[in-house]
Design a protein around this motif. Structure first.
Motif, PDB file in Angstrom:
ATOM      1  N   ASP A 111     -50.388  64.837 -18.539  1.00 35.04           N
ATOM      2  CA  ASP A 111     -51.722  64.567 -17.997  1.00 35.04           C
ATOM      3  C   ASP A 111     -51.881  63.111 -17.602  1.00 35.04           C
ATOM      4  OD1 ASP A 111     -52.514  67.166 -18.350  1.00 35.04           O
ATOM      5  OD2 ASP A 111     -53.803  66.766 -20.080  1.00 35.04           O
ATOM      6  N   ALA A 112     -52.527  62.911 -16.468  1.00 31.29           N
ATOM      7  CA  ALA A 112     -52.935  61.563 -16.070  1.00 31.29           C
ATOM      8  C   ALA A 112     -54.282  61.308 -16.745  1.00 31.29           C
ATOM      9  CB  ALA A 112     -53.071  61.475 -14.562  1.00 31.29           C
ATOM     10  N   VAL A 113     -54.422  60.166 -17.376  1.00 29.49           N
ATOM     11  CA  VAL A 113     -55.664  59.869 -18.084  1.00 29.49           C
ATOM     12  C   VAL A 113     -56.207  58.517 -17.657  1.00 29.49           C
ATOM     13  CG1 VAL A 113     -55.091  61.250 -20.108  1.00 29.49           C
ATOM     14  CG2 VAL A 113     -54.438  58.867 -20.056  1.00 29.49           C
ATOM     15  N   THR A 114     -57.521  58.393 -17.741  1.00 24.83           N
ATOM     16  CA  THR A 114     -58.137  57.102 -17.495  1.00 24.83           C
ATOM     17  C   THR A 114     -57.918  56.237 -18.728  1.00 24.83           C
ATOM     18  OG1 THR A 114     -60.239  57.884 -18.361  1.00 24.83           O
ATOM     19  CG2 THR A 114     -59.892  58.099 -15.989  1.00 24.83           C
ATOM     20  N   LEU A 115     -57.852  54.951 -18.537  1.00 24.87           N
ATOM     21  CA  LEU A 115     -57.541  54.041 -19.634  1.00 24.87           C
ATOM     22  C   LEU A 115     -58.762  53.318 -20.185  1.00 24.87           C
ATOM     23  CD1 LEU A 115     -54.204  52.519 -18.305  1.00 24.87           C
ATOM     24  CD2 LEU A 115     -54.527  54.382 -19.927  1.00 24.87           C
ATOM     25  N   GLU A 116     -59.956  53.651 -19.684  1.00 24.89           N
ATOM     26  CA  GLU A 116     -61.131  52.966 -20.216  1.00 24.89           C
ATOM     27  C   GLU A 116     -61.408  53.467 -21.630  1.00 24.89           C
ATOM     28  OE1 GLU A 116     -63.226  56.730 -19.293  1.00 24.89           O
ATOM     29  OE2 GLU A 116     -61.625  55.682 -18.300  1.00 24.89           O
ATOM     30  N   TYR A 117     -61.816  52.562 -22.473  1.00 30.79           N
ATOM     31  CA  TYR A 117     -62.107  52.896 -23.860  1.00 30.79           C
ATOM     32  C   TYR A 117     -63.527  53.430 -23.955  1.00 30.79           C
ATOM     33  CZ  TYR A 117     -62.814  52.528 -28.861  1.00 30.79           C
ATOM     34  OH  TYR A 117     -63.101  52.814 -30.164  1.00 30.79           O
ATOM     35  N   ASN A 118     -63.688  54.574 -24.576  1.00 29.89           N
ATOM     36  CA  ASN A 118     -65.007  55.171 -24.783  1.00 29.89           C
ATOM     37  C   ASN A 118     -65.149  55.456 -26.279  1.00 29.89           C
ATOM     38  OD1 ASN A 118     -67.264  56.766 -25.039  1.00 29.89           O
ATOM     39  ND2 ASN A 118     -66.796  58.059 -23.278  1.00 29.89           N
ATOM     40  N   PRO A 119     -65.932  54.676 -27.008  1.00 30.95           N
ATOM     41  CA  PRO A 119     -66.038  54.845 -28.449  1.00 30.95           C
ATOM     42  C   PRO A 119     -66.710  56.148 -28.868  1.00 30.95           C
ATOM     43  CG  PRO A 119     -67.655  53.263 -27.696  1.00 30.95           C
ATOM     44  CD  PRO A 119     -66.787  53.587 -26.515  1.00 30.95           C
ATOM     45  N   GLN A 120     -67.246  56.891 -27.914  1.00 37.34           N
ATOM     46  CA  GLN A 120     -67.914  58.154 -28.207  1.00 37.34           C
ATOM     47  C   GLN A 120     -67.052  59.363 -27.847  1.00 37.34           C
ATOM     48  OE1 GLN A 120     -71.469  57.709 -25.878  1.00 37.34           O
ATOM     49  NE2 GLN A 120     -72.507  56.555 -27.470  1.00 37.34           N
ATOM     50  N   ARG A 121     -65.760  59.147 -27.558  1.00 42.58           N
ATOM     51  CA  ARG A 121     -64.887  60.236 -27.111  1.00 42.58           C
ATOM     52  C   ARG A 121     -63.750  60.466 -28.098  1.00 42.58           C
ATOM     53  NH1 ARG A 121     -62.876  59.025 -21.567  1.00 42.58           N
ATOM     54  NH2 ARG A 121     -61.696  57.444 -22.660  1.00 42.58           N
ATOM     55  N   LEU A 122     -63.493  61.734 -28.385  1.00 40.11           N
ATOM     56  CA  LEU A 122     -62.372  62.141 -29.227  1.00 40.11           C
ATOM     57  C   LEU A 122     -61.224  62.571 -28.319  1.00 40.11           C
ATOM     58  CD1 LEU A 122     -61.212  62.902 -32.041  1.00 40.11           C
ATOM     59  CD2 LEU A 122     -62.175  65.191 -31.652  1.00 40.11           C
ATOM     60  N   ASN A 123     -60.025  62.068 -28.578  1.00 44.43           N
ATOM     61  CA  ASN A 123     -58.826  62.443 -27.838  1.00 44.43           C
ATOM     62  C   ASN A 123     -57.935  63.274 -28.748  1.00 44.43           C
ATOM     63  OD1 ASN A 123     -59.380  60.819 -25.468  1.00 44.43           O
ATOM     64  ND2 ASN A 123     -58.908  59.060 -26.743  1.00 44.43           N
ATOM     65  N   ILE A 124     -57.559  64.461 -28.269  1.00 45.91           N
ATOM     66  CA  ILE A 124     -56.651  65.333 -29.015  1.00 45.91           C
ATOM     67  C   ILE A 124     -55.394  65.482 -28.172  1.00 45.91           C
ATOM     68  CG2 ILE A 124     -56.329  67.623 -30.012  1.00 45.91           C
ATOM     69  CD1 ILE A 124     -59.405  67.764 -30.297  1.00 45.91           C
ATOM     70  N   HIS A 125     -54.294  64.934 -28.671  1.00 44.71           N
ATOM     71  CA  HIS A 125     -53.018  64.966 -27.953  1.00 44.71           C
ATOM     72  C   HIS A 125     -52.226  66.182 -28.415  1.00 44.71           C
ATOM     73  CE1 HIS A 125     -53.546  60.783 -26.507  1.00 44.71           C
ATOM     74  NE2 HIS A 125     -54.231  60.670 -27.631  1.00 44.71           N
ATOM     75  N   VAL A 126     -51.809  67.028 -27.457  1.00 47.20           N
ATOM     76  CA  VAL A 126     -51.044  68.228 -27.781  1.00 47.20           C
ATOM     77  C   VAL A 126     -49.703  68.187 -27.057  1.00 47.20           C
ATOM     78  CG1 VAL A 126     -53.120  69.622 -28.161  1.00 47.20           C
ATOM     79  CG2 VAL A 126     -52.068  69.580 -25.890  1.00 47.20           C
ATOM     80  N   ASP A 127     -48.760  68.999 -27.558  1.00 47.81           N
ATOM     81  CA  ASP A 127     -47.472  69.116 -26.871  1.00 47.81           C
ATOM     82  C   ASP A 127     -47.550  70.305 -25.909  1.00 47.81           C
ATOM     83  OD1 ASP A 127     -47.157  71.425 -28.429  1.00 47.81           O
ATOM     84  OD2 ASP A 127     -45.651  70.519 -29.744  1.00 47.81           O
ATOM     85  N   ASP A 128     -46.438  70.653 -25.289  1.00 47.15           N
ATOM     86  CA  ASP A 128     -46.421  71.742 -24.308  1.00 47.15           C
ATOM     87  C   ASP A 128     -46.747  73.096 -24.929  1.00 47.15           C
ATOM     88  OD1 ASP A 128     -45.855  70.152 -22.084  1.00 47.15           O
ATOM     89  OD2 ASP A 128     -43.705  70.174 -22.519  1.00 47.15           O
ATOM     90  N   SER A 129     -46.603  73.225 -26.241  1.00 49.55           N
ATOM     91  CA  SER A 129     -46.911  74.474 -26.943  1.00 49.55           C
ATOM     92  C   SER A 129     -48.332  74.478 -27.505  1.00 49.55           C
ATOM     93  CB  SER A 129     -45.907  74.694 -28.083  1.00 49.55           C
ATOM     94  OG  SER A 129     -44.600  74.762 -27.580  1.00 49.55           O
TER      95      SER A 129
END
Length: 104
Positions: free
Chosen positions: A77-95
């Motif tokens: 995934d292409a992602v924006t790099l701005e920091y948002n203190p109100q956002r949760l990021n969940i990183h997953v693998d291909d599975s």
């Protein structure tokens, strides 16, 4: 260029920049609201690492973290790099297995 030609351009530029000021409107509060001040906290979500990602799990994690939004990030995934203190990021693998959880 003569001063007579430069002066109107300078005045116009100054006027345009003045319109871009970020001064608060009269009567507007400068204090953040509770929703704006809420910050994501992913410390308690580290137990999710290794679990399969589902929409229900994402919704529950967002609420538990106190985040306003959540996004699931896949390896390519292409992602924006701005920091948002109100956002949760969940990183997953291909599975769709959760590899890490963080805020920002």
């Amino acid at each position: 260029m003569s001063l007579i030609r430069v002066l109107p351009v300078l005045l116009l530029g100054t006027t345009l920049l003045a319109g871009c000021s970020s001064a608060a409107k009269p009567g507007a509060s400068t204090e953040p609201t509770a929703a704006e001040d809420a910050r994501c906290n992913a410390e308690s979500l580290q137990a999710l690492v290794g679990k399969s990602q589902t929409q229900a799990l994402v919704d529950q994690a967002r609420q538990q973290a106190g985040a306003k939004t959540a996004r699931v990030l896949h390896p390519q995934d292409a992602v924006t790099l701005e920091y948002n203190p109100q956002r949760l990021n969940i990183h997953v693998d291909d599975s769709l297995v959760i590899r890490s959880v963080n805020c920002g």
